[in-house]
Design a protein around this motif. Structure first.
Motif, PDB file in Angstrom:
ATOM      1  N   PRO A  29      59.930  36.395  89.381  1.00 41.17           N
ATOM      2  CA  PRO A  29      59.013  37.293  88.680  1.00 41.17           C
ATOM      3  C   PRO A  29      59.675  37.908  87.451  1.00 41.17           C
ATOM      4  O   PRO A  29      60.738  38.506  87.547  1.00 41.17           O
ATOM      5  CB  PRO A  29      58.682  38.348  89.730  1.00 41.17           C
ATOM      6  CG  PRO A  29      59.860  38.358  90.649  1.00 41.17           C
ATOM      7  CD  PRO A  29      60.416  36.962  90.653  1.00 41.17           C
ATOM      8  N   PHE A  30      59.054  37.743  86.309  1.00 42.17           N
ATOM      9  CA  PHE A  30      59.572  38.312  85.074  1.00 42.17           C
ATOM     10  C   PHE A  30      59.048  39.733  84.851  1.00 42.17           C
ATOM     11  O   PHE A  30      59.581  40.456  84.022  1.00 42.17           O
ATOM     12  CB  PHE A  30      59.159  37.435  83.886  1.00 42.17           C
ATOM     13  CG  PHE A  30      59.957  36.167  83.759  1.00 42.17           C
ATOM     14  CD1 PHE A  30      60.835  35.996  82.701  1.00 42.17           C
ATOM     15  CD2 PHE A  30      59.829  35.140  84.685  1.00 42.17           C
ATOM     16  CE1 PHE A  30      61.572  34.829  82.571  1.00 42.17           C
ATOM     17  CE2 PHE A  30      60.549  33.977  84.557  1.00 42.17           C
ATOM     18  CZ  PHE A  30      61.428  33.809  83.499  1.00 42.17           C
ATOM     19  N   CYS A  31      58.013  40.127  85.578  1.00 43.54           N
ATOM     20  CA  CYS A  31      57.335  41.394  85.294  1.00 43.54           C
ATOM     21  C   CYS A  31      58.240  42.601  85.462  1.00 43.54           C
ATOM     22  O   CYS A  31      58.110  43.583  84.739  1.00 43.54           O
ATOM     23  CB  CYS A  31      56.094  41.539  86.179  1.00 43.54           C
ATOM     24  SG  CYS A  31      56.447  41.446  87.956  1.00 43.54           S
ATOM     25  N   ASN A  83      63.398  38.992  71.055  1.00 44.22           N
ATOM     26  CA  ASN A  83      62.979  39.153  69.656  1.00 44.22           C
ATOM     27  C   ASN A  83      62.684  40.616  69.332  1.00 44.22           C
ATOM     28  O   ASN A  83      61.706  40.949  68.665  1.00 44.22           O
ATOM     29  CB  ASN A  83      61.774  38.273  69.335  1.00 44.22           C
ATOM     30  CG  ASN A  83      62.162  36.815  69.168  1.00 44.22           C
ATOM     31  OD1 ASN A  83      63.318  36.508  68.879  1.00 44.22           O
ATOM     32  ND2 ASN A  83      61.215  35.911  69.351  1.00 44.22           N
ATOM     33  N   ASN A  84      63.536  41.487  69.889  1.00 43.68           N
ATOM     34  CA  ASN A  84      63.477  42.924  69.623  1.00 43.68           C
ATOM     35  C   ASN A  84      62.216  43.596  70.150  1.00 43.68           C
ATOM     36  O   ASN A  84      61.850  44.675  69.699  1.00 43.68           O
ATOM     37  CB  ASN A  84      63.612  43.208  68.125  1.00 43.68           C
ATOM     38  CG  ASN A  84      64.287  44.534  67.848  1.00 43.68           C
ATOM     39  OD1 ASN A  84      65.133  44.976  68.617  1.00 43.68           O
ATOM     40  ND2 ASN A  84      63.913  45.185  66.766  1.00 43.68           N
ATOM     41  N   MET A  85      61.542  42.967  71.128  1.00 42.29           N
ATOM     42  CA  MET A  85      60.367  43.571  71.757  1.00 42.29           C
ATOM     43  C   MET A  85      60.540  43.561  73.268  1.00 42.29           C
ATOM     44  O   MET A  85      61.189  42.664  73.828  1.00 42.29           O
ATOM     45  CB  MET A  85      59.095  42.814  71.372  1.00 42.29           C
ATOM     46  CG  MET A  85      58.734  42.900  69.910  1.00 42.29           C
ATOM     47  SD  MET A  85      57.184  42.042  69.553  1.00 42.29           S
ATOM     48  CE  MET A  85      57.643  40.369  69.944  1.00 42.29           C
ATOM     49  N   ALA A  86      59.958  44.572  73.928  1.00 41.65           N
ATOM     50  CA  ALA A  86      60.085  44.677  75.376  1.00 41.65           C
ATOM     51  C   ALA A  86      59.397  43.505  76.062  1.00 41.65           C
ATOM     52  O   ALA A  86      58.295  43.107  75.701  1.00 41.65           O
ATOM     53  CB  ALA A  86      59.474  45.993  75.864  1.00 41.65           C
ATOM     54  N   SER A  87      60.068  42.964  77.068  1.00 43.02           N
ATOM     55  CA  SER A  87      59.483  41.930  77.922  1.00 43.02           C
ATOM     56  C   SER A  87      59.787  42.315  79.361  1.00 43.02           C
ATOM     57  O   SER A  87      60.940  42.460  79.744  1.00 43.02           O
ATOM     58  CB  SER A  87      60.082  40.558  77.598  1.00 43.02           C
ATOM     59  OG  SER A  87      59.596  39.578  78.489  1.00 43.02           O
ATOM     60  N   GLY A  88      58.759  42.499  80.157  1.00 40.67           N
ATOM     61  CA  GLY A  88      58.966  42.985  81.512  1.00 40.67           C
ATOM     62  C   GLY A  88      59.141  44.500  81.535  1.00 40.67           C
ATOM     63  O   GLY A  88      59.201  45.163  80.498  1.00 40.67           O
ATOM     64  N   CYS A  89      59.224  45.061  82.718  1.00 43.50           N
ATOM     65  CA  CYS A  89      59.255  46.510  82.903  1.00 43.50           C
ATOM     66  C   CYS A  89      60.650  47.086  82.641  1.00 43.50           C
ATOM     67  O   CYS A  89      61.592  46.768  83.377  1.00 43.50           O
ATOM     68  CB  CYS A  89      58.810  46.861  84.321  1.00 43.50           C
ATOM     69  SG  CYS A  89      58.838  48.639  84.649  1.00 43.50           S
ATOM     70  N   CYS A 120      53.917  38.577  82.813  1.00 43.32           N
ATOM     71  CA  CYS A 120      53.423  38.151  84.128  1.00 43.32           C
ATOM     72  C   CYS A 120      53.321  36.619  84.160  1.00 43.32           C
ATOM     73  O   CYS A 120      52.764  36.002  83.245  1.00 43.32           O
ATOM     74  CB  CYS A 120      52.055  38.782  84.371  1.00 43.32           C
ATOM     75  SG  CYS A 120      51.181  38.180  85.845  1.00 43.32           S
ATOM     76  N   VAL A 121      53.870  35.995  85.206  1.00 43.51           N
ATOM     77  CA  VAL A 121      53.867  34.538  85.291  1.00 43.51           C
ATOM     78  C   VAL A 121      52.437  33.986  85.321  1.00 43.51           C
ATOM     79  O   VAL A 121      52.149  32.939  84.733  1.00 43.51           O
ATOM     80  CB  VAL A 121      54.660  34.070  86.533  1.00 43.51           C
ATOM     81  CG1 VAL A 121      54.513  32.566  86.737  1.00 43.51           C
ATOM     82  CG2 VAL A 121      56.132  34.437  86.384  1.00 43.51           C
TER      83      VAL A 121
END
Length: 495
Positions: A52-54, A61-67, A114-115
């Motif tokens: 789970p990537f969430c 790329n300087n942006m939030a990904s996941g919590c 989210c996958v």
């Protein structure tokens, strides 16, 4: 995983919102909660994926990904599907001190990674989070939990915004005596005065959590500016540790011709005075700026600009234009913006939706910048001159906006709001302490360590990392609490 086929059986469903033409008549929150059964179905859509990537917050790329605070999302999604709400709240509080805040104002980078979102609409993580927290308050499951014993150590926290509050909550739970200094008349920082009431209710949502912190032993000292009412050096001498969470409150200006005209304000001046007026039962406070009957131009297309749109609409503005220098985002992910990056796609946010309902269209004009403010004979702004831009590379290879001849326009405006972001923390207090700063004027302190150039003084949140998301401030507030606790005690058991 309670429902292996849930993501096949159930479609993504969000709460309905009150009609824009109705909700702009007041300052109340406007989301209509989903019934429990339909929330359980939304929880059932979570696939409990192998990887789970969430909940693995990172920057791509300087942006939030996941919590960024590593919420245990698959766990509490499954618990909601099973109807185990109190257990879900326990899991939520293990990583998040204030889920009712993030469930309302976080842009949900968890959903962007989210996958299920690779080829279907993602799980409604943000709404489920908010629903868990709200049910916790409704059922009395969230109560003050003061520490069993005190360590005898005193910690001063400067700033009561998201980073300061989460640091205070954690350090207080560790048993330290925590005093939070806030220069405004109420604690909460950005949560209290930077975000409008219709997005985050101040009395019903923010104040009840502040009251809980007070009941747990946190001491708030308001109307006190460090460096003015109390010297920064005095804090260092009087406390065992000092945590700076002052935010990045220096606004980006637009120094073009006519900037000295009256009627041009920074967005936070406008939003802060408005929320104070709402809390004053509608009686305008000193510094209140009204958009009633005015042609409003907002310069800046981010969340703060959107909040200015929604606030101006509720005042009863005459017209609305929002100037955005960047191009309009595509309706679907571009090939250069693959999952699990944050999806840079077109979104009609609540303010623009309200403006469209009131005036007939999205108020944003893209790839456009202001070139001049025109004033009347009394020196009050009456129009904004704009021009469209084309993004081209300069000799160094950087993208820059180039004015396009023949696209000039003059937009009527009796109120202009500058919502172009922030340049970093205000400097006087940092200068008085002699703190080392980085190349962007932020306090120099490494993520994970948070120690400044002065022993016993720590920094977290936007004053350390620069302007960012509320949820990153919560991440840093919890992180600096661990670092500070270890400094004071030699070890730390804080999560």
């Amino acid at each position: 995983m309670g429902k292996p086929t849930g993501f096949i059986e159930f479609l993504r469903e969000l709460p309905t919102d009150l009609d824009p033409k109705d909700r702009i008549r007041n300052w109340d929150e406007f989301h209509v909660p989903l019934p429990d059964e339909r929330l359980r179905q939304q929880g059932a859509r979570c696939m409990d994926c192998g990887v789970p990537f969430c909940h693995s917050g990172t920057l791509i790329n300087n942006m939030a990904s996941g919590c960024p605070i590593n919420n245990l999302i698959p766990e509490w999604n499954d618990l909601i599907y099973r109807g185990l709400w109190e257990e879900a709240l326990d899991r939520l509080h293990r990583t998040n001190n204030f889920p009712e805040f993030t469930g309302r104002v976080c842009p949900a980078p968890c959903e962007g990674s989210c996958v299920l979102g690779i080829n279907n609409p993602p799980v409604t993580i943000k709404n489920i989070e908010c629903s868990i927290a709200d049910k916790g308050w409704e059922n009395g499951w969230i109560t003050p939990n003061p520490p069993e014993k005190r360590t005898g150590k005193k910690v001063a926290i400067v700033g009561s915004g998201p980073a300061g509050l989460s640091a205070a909550a954690q350090l207080n739970q560790a048993g330290h005596t925590v005093t939070v200094y806030e220069r405004a008349d109420r604690p909460g920082g950005l949560l209290m005065y930077g975000i409008p009431n219709m997005k985050l209710d101040k009395q019903e949502v923010v104040q009840r959590r502040l009251d809980q912190l007070v009941a747990e032993g946190v001491n708030f000292v308001c109307n006190t500016e460090i460096g003015k009412d109390v010297t920064a050096q005095q804090l260092v001498e009087d406390f065992d540790a000092v945590v700076l969470c002052t935010g990045a409150t220096k606004p980006r200006d637009l120094p073009i011709e006519g900037r000295e005209s009256t009627g041009i304000h920074f967005a936070m001046e406008f939003l802060t005075a408005n929320t104070k007026t709402v809390l004053n039962e509608g009686e305008p406070v000193e510094g209140f700026i009204s958009a009633a009957g005015k042609d409003v131009v907002i310069i800046g297309g981010g969340d703060t600009g959107t909040d200015c749109v929604g606030t101006s609409i509720r005042h009863g503005c005459n017209s609305m234009t929002q100037v955005e220098i960047m191009p309009k985002a595509p309706d679907e992910r571009a090939e250069s913006n693959p999952w699990p990056e944050w999806p840079k796609v077109y979104k009609l946010d609540y303010g623009q939706e309200e403006s469209a309902a009131r005036f007939g269209d999205d108020p944003r004009v893209y790839t456009t910048t202001a070139t001049k403010f025109e004033s009347d004979e009394k020196g009050h702004v009456k129009a904004v001159h704009t021009v469209e831009v084309e993004w081209t590379r300069n000799a160094e290879g950087r993208f820059i906006p180039k004015h396009m001849e023949g696209t000039e326009k003059v937009v009527p405006a009796q109120l202009v709001l500058l919502a172009m972001g922030f340049l970093g923390p205000e400097q006087p207090m940092l200068e008085s302490l002699g703190l080392e700063r980085d190349g962007r004027s932020n306090i120099k302190a490494e993520h994970g360590d948070y120690a400044t150039s002065i022993p016993g003084v720590f920094a977290a949140g936007d004053c350390r990392r620069g302007q960012s998301l509320v949820v990153w401030a919560f991440n840093e507030g919890r992180g600096v609490a661990k670092a500070c606790d270890k400094f004071l005690m030699g070890v730390t058991n804080l999560p």
